[in-house]
Design a protein around this motif. Structure first.
Motif, PDB file in Angstrom:
ATOM      1  N   HIS A 176       1.265   6.918  -5.048  1.00 27.38           N
ATOM      2  CA  HIS A 176       2.372   6.915  -6.004  1.00 27.38           C
ATOM      3  C   HIS A 176       2.744   8.332  -6.400  1.00 27.38           C
ATOM      4  O   HIS A 176       3.906   8.723  -6.381  1.00 27.38           O
ATOM      5  CB  HIS A 176       1.950   6.103  -7.231  1.00 27.38           C
ATOM      6  CG  HIS A 176       2.919   6.181  -8.361  1.00 27.38           C
ATOM      7  ND1 HIS A 176       4.108   5.492  -8.351  1.00 27.38           N
ATOM      8  CD2 HIS A 176       2.896   6.876  -9.517  1.00 27.38           C
ATOM      9  CE1 HIS A 176       4.754   5.739  -9.464  1.00 27.38           C
ATOM     10  NE2 HIS A 176       4.042   6.573 -10.196  1.00 27.38           N
ATOM     11  N   HIS A 177       1.722   9.140  -6.683  1.00 26.65           N
ATOM     12  CA  HIS A 177       1.982  10.523  -7.108  1.00 26.65           C
ATOM     13  C   HIS A 177       2.496  11.359  -5.950  1.00 26.65           C
ATOM     14  O   HIS A 177       3.371  12.193  -6.129  1.00 26.65           O
ATOM     15  CB  HIS A 177       0.714  11.129  -7.682  1.00 26.65           C
ATOM     16  CG  HIS A 177       0.305  10.472  -8.980  1.00 26.65           C
ATOM     17  ND1 HIS A 177      -0.920  10.644  -9.530  1.00 26.65           N
ATOM     18  CD2 HIS A 177       0.971   9.625  -9.788  1.00 26.65           C
ATOM     19  CE1 HIS A 177      -0.989   9.939 -10.653  1.00 26.65           C
ATOM     20  NE2 HIS A 177       0.150   9.309 -10.818  1.00 26.65           N
ATOM     21  N   LYS A 184      13.804  14.047 -10.502  1.00 23.72           N
ATOM     22  CA  LYS A 184      14.528  13.943 -11.773  1.00 23.72           C
ATOM     23  C   LYS A 184      15.045  15.305 -12.236  1.00 23.72           C
ATOM     24  O   LYS A 184      16.166  15.420 -12.736  1.00 23.72           O
ATOM     25  CB  LYS A 184      13.609  13.337 -12.831  1.00 23.72           C
ATOM     26  CG  LYS A 184      14.297  12.247 -13.605  1.00 23.72           C
ATOM     27  CD  LYS A 184      13.395  11.546 -14.542  1.00 23.72           C
ATOM     28  CE  LYS A 184      14.188  11.173 -15.765  1.00 23.72           C
ATOM     29  NZ  LYS A 184      13.403  10.457 -16.748  1.00 23.72           N
ATOM     30  N   VAL A 206      21.745   0.100 -16.452  1.00 19.62           N
ATOM     31  CA  VAL A 206      20.518   0.229 -17.282  1.00 19.62           C
ATOM     32  C   VAL A 206      19.706  -1.063 -17.224  1.00 19.62           C
ATOM     33  O   VAL A 206      18.468  -1.023 -17.264  1.00 19.62           O
ATOM     34  CB  VAL A 206      20.821   0.608 -18.766  1.00 19.62           C
ATOM     35  CG1 VAL A 206      21.345   2.011 -18.874  1.00 19.62           C
ATOM     36  CG2 VAL A 206      21.740  -0.372 -19.443  1.00 19.62           C
ATOM     37  N   LEU A 207      20.379  -2.201 -17.080  1.00 22.91           N
ATOM     38  CA  LEU A 207      19.652  -3.470 -16.972  1.00 22.91           C
ATOM     39  C   LEU A 207      18.928  -3.568 -15.624  1.00 22.91           C
ATOM     40  O   LEU A 207      17.829  -4.111 -15.552  1.00 22.91           O
ATOM     41  CB  LEU A 207      20.620  -4.640 -17.164  1.00 22.91           C
ATOM     42  CG  LEU A 207      21.240  -4.727 -18.567  1.00 22.91           C
ATOM     43  CD1 LEU A 207      22.236  -5.864 -18.652  1.00 22.91           C
ATOM     44  CD2 LEU A 207      20.167  -4.894 -19.629  1.00 22.91           C
ATOM     45  N   HIS A 248      17.775  -0.972 -13.970  1.00 19.51           N
ATOM     46  CA  HIS A 248      16.643  -0.060 -14.110  1.00 19.51           C
ATOM     47  C   HIS A 248      15.501  -0.718 -14.888  1.00 19.51           C
ATOM     48  O   HIS A 248      14.334  -0.635 -14.492  1.00 19.51           O
ATOM     49  CB  HIS A 248      17.120   1.220 -14.813  1.00 19.51           C
ATOM     50  CG  HIS A 248      16.062   2.269 -14.941  1.00 19.51           C
ATOM     51  ND1 HIS A 248      15.947   3.061 -16.057  1.00 19.51           N
ATOM     52  CD2 HIS A 248      15.063   2.631 -14.130  1.00 19.51           C
ATOM     53  CE1 HIS A 248      14.921   3.879 -15.902  1.00 19.51           C
ATOM     54  NE2 HIS A 248      14.369   3.648 -14.742  1.00 19.51           N
ATOM     55  N   ALA A 249      15.868  -1.414 -15.969  1.00 18.14           N
ATOM     56  CA  ALA A 249      14.850  -2.091 -16.784  1.00 18.14           C
ATOM     57  C   ALA A 249      14.153  -3.189 -15.973  1.00 18.14           C
ATOM     58  O   ALA A 249      12.926  -3.362 -16.076  1.00 18.14           O
ATOM     59  CB  ALA A 249      15.505  -2.682 -18.033  1.00 18.14           C
ATOM     60  N   GLU A 288      11.605  -1.721 -13.615  1.00 11.73           N
ATOM     61  CA  GLU A 288      10.396  -1.326 -14.347  1.00 11.73           C
ATOM     62  C   GLU A 288       9.524  -2.533 -14.700  1.00 11.73           C
ATOM     63  O   GLU A 288       8.313  -2.422 -14.779  1.00 11.73           O
ATOM     64  CB  GLU A 288      10.786  -0.566 -15.613  1.00 11.73           C
ATOM     65  CG  GLU A 288      11.310   0.826 -15.324  1.00 11.73           C
ATOM     66  CD  GLU A 288      11.620   1.596 -16.589  1.00 11.73           C
ATOM     67  OE1 GLU A 288      11.845   0.975 -17.629  1.00 11.73           O
ATOM     68  OE2 GLU A 288      11.626   2.834 -16.509  1.00 11.73           O
ATOM     69  N   ARG A 289      10.158  -3.685 -14.916  1.00 10.87           N
ATOM     70  CA  ARG A 289       9.413  -4.909 -15.238  1.00 10.87           C
ATOM     71  C   ARG A 289       8.887  -5.589 -13.981  1.00 10.87           C
ATOM     72  O   ARG A 289       8.217  -6.607 -14.069  1.00 10.87           O
ATOM     73  CB  ARG A 289      10.323  -5.909 -15.959  1.00 10.87           C
ATOM     74  CG  ARG A 289      10.731  -5.565 -17.352  1.00 10.87           C
ATOM     75  CD  ARG A 289      11.242  -6.810 -18.074  1.00 10.87           C
ATOM     76  NE  ARG A 289      12.184  -7.593 -17.285  1.00 10.87           N
ATOM     77  CZ  ARG A 289      13.511  -7.377 -17.258  1.00 10.87           C
ATOM     78  NH1 ARG A 289      14.017  -6.391 -17.978  1.00 10.87           N
ATOM     79  NH2 ARG A 289      14.305  -8.118 -16.528  1.00 10.87           N
ATOM     80  N   PRO A 304       7.713  -0.873 -10.287  1.00 14.50           N
ATOM     81  CA  PRO A 304       7.528   0.285 -11.170  1.00 14.50           C
ATOM     82  C   PRO A 304       7.338   1.604 -10.419  1.00 14.50           C
ATOM     83  O   PRO A 304       7.742   2.653 -10.903  1.00 14.50           O
ATOM     84  CB  PRO A 304       6.269  -0.082 -11.950  1.00 14.50           C
ATOM     85  CG  PRO A 304       6.271  -1.567 -11.975  1.00 14.50           C
ATOM     86  CD  PRO A 304       6.850  -2.003 -10.661  1.00 14.50           C
ATOM     87  N   ALA A 325      10.594   3.214  -9.969  1.00 10.05           N
ATOM     88  CA  ALA A 325      11.398   3.377 -11.194  1.00 10.05           C
ATOM     89  C   ALA A 325      12.046   4.763 -11.269  1.00 10.05           C
ATOM     90  O   ALA A 325      13.197   4.885 -11.708  1.00 10.05           O
ATOM     91  CB  ALA A 325      10.541   3.130 -12.426  1.00 10.05           C
ATOM     92  N   VAL A 326      11.329   5.790 -10.804  1.00  9.09           N
ATOM     93  CA  VAL A 326      11.891   7.150 -10.867  1.00  9.09           C
ATOM     94  C   VAL A 326      13.114   7.256  -9.958  1.00  9.09           C
ATOM     95  O   VAL A 326      14.138   7.818 -10.344  1.00  9.09           O
ATOM     96  CB  VAL A 326      10.822   8.206 -10.490  1.00  9.09           C
ATOM     97  CG1 VAL A 326      11.451   9.582 -10.347  1.00  9.09           C
ATOM     98  CG2 VAL A 326       9.727   8.237 -11.539  1.00  9.09           C
ATOM     99  N   ASP A 348      15.894   5.483 -11.516  1.00  5.20           N
ATOM    100  CA  ASP A 348      16.335   6.265 -12.672  1.00  5.20           C
ATOM    101  C   ASP A 348      17.249   7.411 -12.228  1.00  5.20           C
ATOM    102  O   ASP A 348      18.283   7.680 -12.857  1.00  5.20           O
ATOM    103  CB  ASP A 348      15.103   6.820 -13.405  1.00  5.20           C
ATOM    104  CG  ASP A 348      15.452   7.367 -14.782  1.00  5.20           C
ATOM    105  OD1 ASP A 348      16.529   7.006 -15.305  1.00  5.20           O
ATOM    106  OD2 ASP A 348      14.659   8.140 -15.336  1.00  5.20           O
ATOM    107  N   LEU A 394      21.049   7.900 -13.375  1.00  7.00           N
ATOM    108  CA  LEU A 394      21.565   9.113 -14.023  1.00  7.00           C
ATOM    109  C   LEU A 394      22.848   9.571 -13.351  1.00  7.00           C
ATOM    110  O   LEU A 394      23.818   9.947 -14.016  1.00  7.00           O
ATOM    111  CB  LEU A 394      20.511  10.230 -13.984  1.00  7.00           C
ATOM    112  CG  LEU A 394      19.329  10.053 -14.935  1.00  7.00           C
ATOM    113  CD1 LEU A 394      18.246  11.074 -14.638  1.00  7.00           C
ATOM    114  CD2 LEU A 394      19.771  10.163 -16.383  1.00  7.00           C
TER     115      LEU A 394
END
Lengths: 212, 119
Positions: free
Chosen positions: A8-9, A23, A94-95, A97-98, A101-102, A181, A184-185, A188, A192
């Motif tokens: 992941h990292h 980002k 945004v929804l 993206h949310a 994340e979920r 998740p 997610a980045v 995101d 943006l």
């Protein structure tokens, strides 16, 4: 678990600040885009009201050589609707993206597709507007207003097109392997970009369409 | 729809090899809904002003620009979550934005409608 965390990292490449490279890169890109759109909007404002021949954005005009009458070219109700569509696409984004994340695959796909559809609808409005302007006698070479208007809104439309393609790509990635998740980045970063395209339109709508 | 969805990236902060970025709490669904409603109302207000006698007054341009700035700020603060995110992003965005605004105003003073020698 440790392997998953390491993967992941490795995927997101965190900087020494603890923030992902992608980002930081998108914010730097958005900063540079501020200059780009500022140059386009300022050019429009400088040439505003300096066109010698019509059609004009807010006032009627009669061609002295042919006697042809031109109505004010801008159609505010249509553009207001497309502005509303673009603002709602930001909510859908945004929804999405949310949902990513979920780890909610069903809703992430729905909202991603919804955002892309709203973006495509905005482009449809723009295509309609450009076509009607050309039919009413305003082309990119007609006058200073036509040149600066088509260049500014056209470049914005190109950005929206890129955003729609990005959204569709993300949708198919979600469909193929499911966005979670760990993505997610990336979502995101795309969000943006999409919201920036939205705020640029907020400025364009005011300065190009409403202000006289 | 969940009522609160904190940023998942922040959950990594509890892992043994987590990156050192701070925990970030992003806006809730309720906030997003309010933001959408406010943006809608502000857009309606802009169009309403366009069709009222205010259009003929000196208040027209300042009113529209003010509404536009409010919309811009709301989207950037909440949808782009600049209010909640790391401060370095504020610098990366607000720095160029400030320069861009100064450039626009300067150009308008030099060549545009704010010029003292405008033709």
């Amino acid at each position: 678990m440790a392997t998953a965390v390491a993967e992941h990292h490795a995927e997101h490449h965190y900087t020494s600040t603890g923030l992902p490279h992608t980002k930081i890169a998108i914010w730097a890109f958005i900063g540079s885009e501020c200059f780009f759109f500022a140059s386009l909007i300022s050019t429009y404002l400088i040439y505003k009201g300096r066109s010698i021949v019509g059609p004009f954005p807010h006032t009627p005009w009669t061609d002295p050589s042919t006697g042809q009458h031109f109505h004010p070219i801008l159609n505010i109700p249509v553009t207001s609707t497309s502005t509303f569509v673009l603002l709602m696409s930001s909510l859908a984004m945004v929804l999405a993206h949310a949902a990513v994340e979920r780890n909610d695959h069903k809703w992430s796909r729905i909202w991603l597709l919804c955002t892309a559809a709203l973006g495509a609808t905005f482009l449809g409005f723009q295509a309609y507007e450009f076509t009607s302007f050309v039919h009413e006698g305003l082309k990119i070479t007609t006058n200073l207003f036509g040149s600066t208007f088509f260049i500014t809104t056209g470049f914005h439309g190109a950005h929206v097109t890129a955003g729609v393609l990005w959204l569709i790509t993300m949708y198919f990635i979600d469909k193929k392997r499911g966005l979670g998740p760990r993505d997610a980045v990336n979502v995101d970063v795309m969000a943006l970009y999409w919201h920036f395209v939205d705020v640029v339109w907020v400025a364009i709508f005011t300065f190009l369409y409403l202000l006289q | 729809m969940t009522s609160d969805h904190s940023h998942a990236a922040a959950s990594d902060a509890h892992e043994p090899h987590a990156p050192p970025h701070p925990e970030i709490h992003f806006p809730t669904w309720k906030t997003y809904r309010w933001v959408a409603l406010i943006l809608f109302v502000l857009t309606v207000a802009e169009v309403w002003i366009y069709y009222t006698p205010i259009k003929q007054t000196r208040l027209f341009a300042p009113a529209l620009i003010t509404l536009s700035i409010i919309k811009f700020t709301i989207v950037v603060m909440f949808y782009m979550h600049l209010k909640y995110d790391a401060k370095i992003f504020r610098g990366l965005f607000l720095g160029p934005l400030t320069i861009a605004i100064i450039v626009i105003i300067s150009l308008l003073f030099l060549f545009g409608h704010l010029s003292l020698h405008a033709t």
